[in-house]
Design a protein around this motif. Structure first.
Motif, PDB file in Angstrom:
ATOM      1  N   GLY A   1      -1.742   2.228  -5.515  1.00  0.00           N
ATOM      2  CA  GLY A   1      -0.968   2.093  -4.107  1.00  0.00           C
ATOM      3  C   GLY A   1      -1.916   2.762  -3.201  1.00  0.00           C
ATOM      4  O   GLY A   1      -1.981   1.940  -2.079  1.00  0.00           O
ATOM      5  N   VAL A   2      -2.358   3.706  -3.575  1.00  0.00           N
ATOM      6  CA  VAL A   2      -3.290   4.532  -2.273  1.00  0.00           C
ATOM      7  C   VAL A   2      -4.494   3.632  -2.008  1.00  0.00           C
ATOM      8  O   VAL A   2      -5.022   3.509  -0.915  1.00  0.00           O
TER       9      VAL A   2
ATOM     10  N   GLY B   1       0.923  -1.204  -0.136  1.00  0.00           N
ATOM     11  CA  GLY B   1      -0.100  -0.151   0.026  1.00  0.00           C
ATOM     12  C   GLY B   1       0.885   0.989   0.049  1.00  0.00           C
ATOM     13  O   GLY B   1       2.128   1.224   0.413  1.00  0.00           O
ATOM     14  N   VAL B   2       0.263   2.314  -0.423  1.00  0.00           N
ATOM     15  CA  VAL B   2       1.086   3.672  -0.647  1.00  0.00           C
ATOM     16  C   VAL B   2       0.347   4.641   0.415  1.00  0.00           C
ATOM     17  O   VAL B   2      -0.976   4.949  -0.196  1.00  0.00           O
TER      18      VAL B   2
ATOM     19  N   PHE C   1      -6.119  -2.566   2.449  1.00  0.00           N
ATOM     20  CA  PHE C   1      -5.373  -3.334   3.334  1.00  0.00           C
ATOM     21  C   PHE C   1      -5.978  -3.182   4.630  1.00  0.00           C
ATOM     22  O   PHE C   1      -5.783  -3.827   5.759  1.00  0.00           O
ATOM     23  N   GLN C   2      -6.575  -1.991   5.096  1.00  0.00           N
ATOM     24  CA  GLN C   2      -7.075  -1.573   6.337  1.00  0.00           C
ATOM     25  C   GLN C   2      -8.362  -1.782   6.445  1.00  0.00           C
ATOM     26  O   GLN C   2      -9.184  -1.189   7.269  1.00  0.00           O
TER      27      GLN C   2
ATOM     28  N   HIS D   1       2.548  -6.359  -3.127  1.00  0.00           N
ATOM     29  CA  HIS D   1       1.960  -6.011  -4.441  1.00  0.00           C
ATOM     30  C   HIS D   1       2.817  -5.083  -5.160  1.00  0.00           C
ATOM     31  O   HIS D   1       3.299  -4.187  -4.655  1.00  0.00           O
TER      32      HIS D   1
ATOM     33  N   LEU E   1      -4.716   0.381  -2.515  1.00  0.00           N
ATOM     34  CA  LEU E   1      -4.470  -0.702  -1.781  1.00  0.00           C
ATOM     35  C   LEU E   1      -4.192  -0.692  -0.347  1.00  0.00           C
ATOM     36  O   LEU E   1      -4.738  -1.296   0.597  1.00  0.00           O
ATOM     37  N   TYR E   2      -3.662   0.830  -0.116  1.00  0.00           N
ATOM     38  CA  TYR E   2      -3.373   1.268   1.304  1.00  0.00           C
ATOM     39  C   TYR E   2      -4.645   0.929   2.267  1.00  0.00           C
ATOM     40  O   TYR E   2      -4.846   0.491   3.233  1.00  0.00           O
TER      41      TYR E   2
END
Lengths: 180, 619
Positions: B39-40, A112-113, B46-47, B31, B42-43
């Motif tokens: 990516g944001v 994650g970013v 994941f939470q 990933h 995904l972040y």
């Protein structure tokens, strides 16, 4: 005995008669619940679309493209560094402080970013300094800073701070990538 | 006194069946991120911040910032819709994705997600069809999940042979396998196929757990196993299974009750008393504990101790009466909104906390009484919808609060613009640019002329110009003097000096010309920048009123959308609250009826015992 049988049949009949409206009421309740569930799904989608439009409006209004400047943070496996917090300075002014939760760290480790900061910067040269606090190899307290000078143009600019494990040196590395 | 086996078997199995079907962005590996916006998303994903993650992807779609990971983004979006219970949207995204020319890995994951979606909606043959489309690019750690899904699809279609065959495909230990075995075992027992069902459940009941989740599953398997044995009158095997349930676990009360019944079935009444007396010391709102209040005196009667039985029946009566009074109070608390208040997360702003909040029992006085209800899939769904609505309400309120500030900011910008407009239009510096351009053009013409005429002297430096001027003066003097005297020598010296100077300038002509041209280029760049800035400034000033109107229009439009949705969300919230209260009341009514029935039995037993004691006294 015959009387008893008759009473039983009567009771059974009565029960069946009672059961029909009861079943009908249960069906009605189930269908109204389904309708409410569908209504909730519909509302979720509508609020999501509204949230997207408002998010776009907010970004356009507060951070116009020609001055928009964003800083992101990512990490790879993160075996050599346990991140606790990050402080970000632009031109010697603190613009962001973030203390990480376990969930956030786990999300970063999976790829994650995080969008650490979004703001406005005038065109020209600017100095960006990031301080990373946490635990380094052997669980020792670790604080490291990284500095980069960026040339802001009239396009939106994205900078990524990357925490990388350097397995050869057995040390974490803090890289800065300016996205084109 | 009859043991309600079906009730206990139901309780034992009600909590099982499904492991969460998560979105398919594989959560346990790193990933590859080629686009920041992916990516944001995904972040947040994941939470478990599904709302935010979906918004991230929708914004990226609109801004076209996910082009390098378009398929990954769509796959993630499909999975997120699935996790956020937006099934229609999930189906739409996944169907669309599967029509595109996508890599095999993404295709397999998309089919896999579609299979989950169809399974959740109860389209079992269609779900099986989707799973068949999954080829071999699914990662290893997804295989067990795939098999579990397939086994569940077969179970729901009552194709038990196929489900058993699927279980054989599992490779190594896996939580998924344990879940599949458990589900199959319960299904077979319910169907009367005891031997096969027991075989499956025993494997789960004897597994070595390596997580709290597996421990809970093992307890459930042993409890189900125990009651299945009791139902088929195999008390010794039942005891063995019940004894494998943890004494401090959530299912220990039911296991203790079961052990007692197993001893009772073997006519070992004293032994049966041991677990039941332990049970009696536990919370009275647990149905197993409530049943033990009757089971103990029933056993005392069996071992011919009517006095003790009477004491315990009297105690049971008092306890049931007290519980009925408590239930009355709990019912009033539900009507008064206590339960609803407890179901509202304290901090709605923290989206991460929502799923955590759901996994814990609410801090409500009703919770111990509604424990079984709260663990059901139906209640969890209703609660999730309720909390989702609360979150939607929070989002709408937050925007409603922010929009006036944006309007104010816009007004301020408009005011500043109107104030500065005359100043800017009067600014003479803007007009100078035209003059500067004329000067630049004159200079460029001069350079061209020099170049065309190879006018070396035009590139003389200042000191050289001075020297040239001096030489010119000398030349004039020589011309004047030449008529009167012989100045051939002086003329020669002049020629030499002029020649030297000319040679010096000519020798440096090329670098000087290059320098001049470079200067003009730099001037052009600076002028072009100034011109662009000028145009940009003019455009900005010209477009500002249009832009202000555009923003104002957008703000007004969104404001009215917020208001419309707010009304709808509030109405849905009220309906959902009513629904929760109804379900809770129904569960309490069920408990009340059960306790009333126990109370009747206890009173009847008391009367019966008094009667028989009186008769014995008379005799």
């Amino acid at each position: 005995m015959k009387v008893l049988k008759n009473i039983t049949y009567f009771l059974m009949g009565a029960c069946l008669l009672l059961a029909i409206p009861l079943a009908h009421a249960a069906d009605k309740a189930a269908s109204s619940q389904r309708a409410l569930d569908n209504q909730i799904q519909d509302l979720k989608q509508q609020v999501l679309e509204l949230n997207r439009d408002l998010f776009l409006l907010e970004e356009d209004l507060l951070f116009p493209a020609n001055t928009q400047f964003s800083v992101f943070l990512s990490m790879d496996a993160g075996q050599l560094f346990e991140l606790d917090s990050v402080q970000l300075k632009i031109d010697d002014k603190i613009v962001a402080n973030h203390l990480y939760t376990e969930r956030e760290i786990a999300a970063l480790r999976r790829g994650g970013v995080q969008r650490l900061y979004i703001g406005n910067l005038a065109s020209g040269k600017h100095e960006l300094v990031a301080f990373f606090t946490g635990q380094g190899p052997s669980k020792r307290d670790y604080r490291r800073g990284t500095t980069v000078t960026i040339e802001k143009t009239t396009d939106p600019q994205y900078v990524e701070l990357k925490i990388i494990d350097n397995t050869t040196k057995e040390q974490p590395e803090f890289n800065v990538k300016v996205w084109e | 006194m009859r043991l309600n086996l079906f009730h206990h078997l139901f309780i034992a199995t009600a909590l099982m069946l499904t492991m969460p079907l998560l979105a398919s962005a594989d959560s346990d590996r790193q990933h590859v991120v080629k686009e920041l916006s992916y990516g944001v998303a995904l972040y947040n994903f994941f939470q478990e911040k599904y709302f935010s993650s979906i918004t991230d992807l929708m914004v990226a779609q609109k801004r076209q910032t996910n082009e390098k990971q378009q398929f990954d983004s769509e796959l993630l979006l499909g999975g997120l819709y699935l996790s956020y219970d937006l099934h229609a949207q999930a189906g739409q995204v996944l169907d669309q994705l599967l029509q595109a020319d996508i890599p095999a890995e993404i295709r397999d994951r998309a089919w896999f997600n579609l299979a989950k979606l169809r399974y959740q909606r109860g389209f079992y043959p269609e779900a099986e069809q989707a799973l068949i489309q999954v080829k071999d690019s699914l990662p290893d750690y997804r295989q067990a999940e795939r098999l579990n899904l397939l086994a569940n699809i077969y179970l729901n279609q009552q194709q038990y042979d196929k489900a058993v065959a699927t279980l054989k495909e599992f490779d190594g230990d896996s939580s998924w396998e344990a879940y599949a075995q458990f589900n199959l075992g319960v299904a077979l027992v319910k169907l009367g196929k005891l031997e096969e069902g027991i075989e499956q459940l025993t494997r789960v009941g004897k597994m070595k757990p390596d997580s709290s989740e597996q421990l809970a599953l093992r307890d459930k398997a042993n409890l189900a196993l125990g009651y299945a044995y009791l139902k088929h009158r195999q008390p010794e095997a039942a005891s063995e299974a019940f004894n494998r349930v943890r004494l401090n676990g959530a299912l220990s009360n039911q296991a203790l009750l079961g052990v007692g019944w197993a001893w009772n079935m073997q006519s070992q009444y004293n032994m049966a008393l041991l677990p039941w007396i332990e049970l009696k010391s536990r919370s009275t709102f647990d149905p197993a504990v409530q049943e033990s209040y009757l089971a103990i005196p029933y056993n005392f009667e069996k071992i011919a101790k009517p006095n003790l039985a009477l004491i315990y029946y009297t105690g049971a009566t008092k306890s049931y009466e007290a519980q009925l009074r408590k239930l009355e109070n709990i019912s009033k608390a539900i009507d008064g909104g206590e339960l609803l208040q407890a179901l509202k997360p304290a901090n709605l702003g923290d989206e991460t906390a929502l799923s955590l909040y759901r996994s814990k029992l609410p801090k409500s006085i009703t919770a111990p009484y509604l424990y079984s209800l709260m663990a059901t899939h139906e209640f969890q769904n209703v609660l999730k919808n309720y909390q989702d609505l609360l979150y939607l309400d929070y989002v709408l309120t937050r925007w409603q609060r922010n929009l006036p500030a944006y309007s104010l900011m816009l007004q301020e910008r408009r005011r500043a613009y109107q104030q500065k407009l005359p100043e800017v239009t009067r600014d003479t510096r803007l007009k100078k640019l035209q003059q500067l351009e004329l000067q630049r053009n004159a200079l460029a013409d001069k350079v061209t002329r020099i170049e065309n005429n190879q006018d070396v002297l035009a590139l003389a430096a200042e000191d050289e110009l001075e020297q040239l001027a001096q030489l010119e003066a000398v030349k004039r003097n020589l011309q004047r003097a030449g008529k009167k005297q012989d100045i051939a020598e002086l003329r020669q010296r002049y020629e030499i000096l002029y020649g030297l100077l000319y040679w010096q300038i000519a020798d440096d002509y090329v670098p000087r010309e290059w320098q001049l041209k470079k200067g003009i280029k730099e001037l052009d760049t600076a002028l072009a920048e100034a011109q662009a800035a000028n145009i940009s400034l003019k455009n900005a000033w010209n477009q500002a009123p249009v832009s202000f109107e555009g923003y104002a229009g957008r703000i007004n439009k969104q404001n009215s959308r917020i208001k419309t949705l707010e009304v709808k969300v509030q109405a849905a919230l009220r309906q959902q609250e009513k629904r929760i209260q109804t379900i809770a009341r129904q569960a309490l009514d069920q408990q009340r009826r059960r306790i009333e029935s126990y109370l009747v039995r206890a009173r009847f037993a008391q009367a019966r015992l008094y009667d028989s004691m009186a008769r014995a006294g008379e005799q």
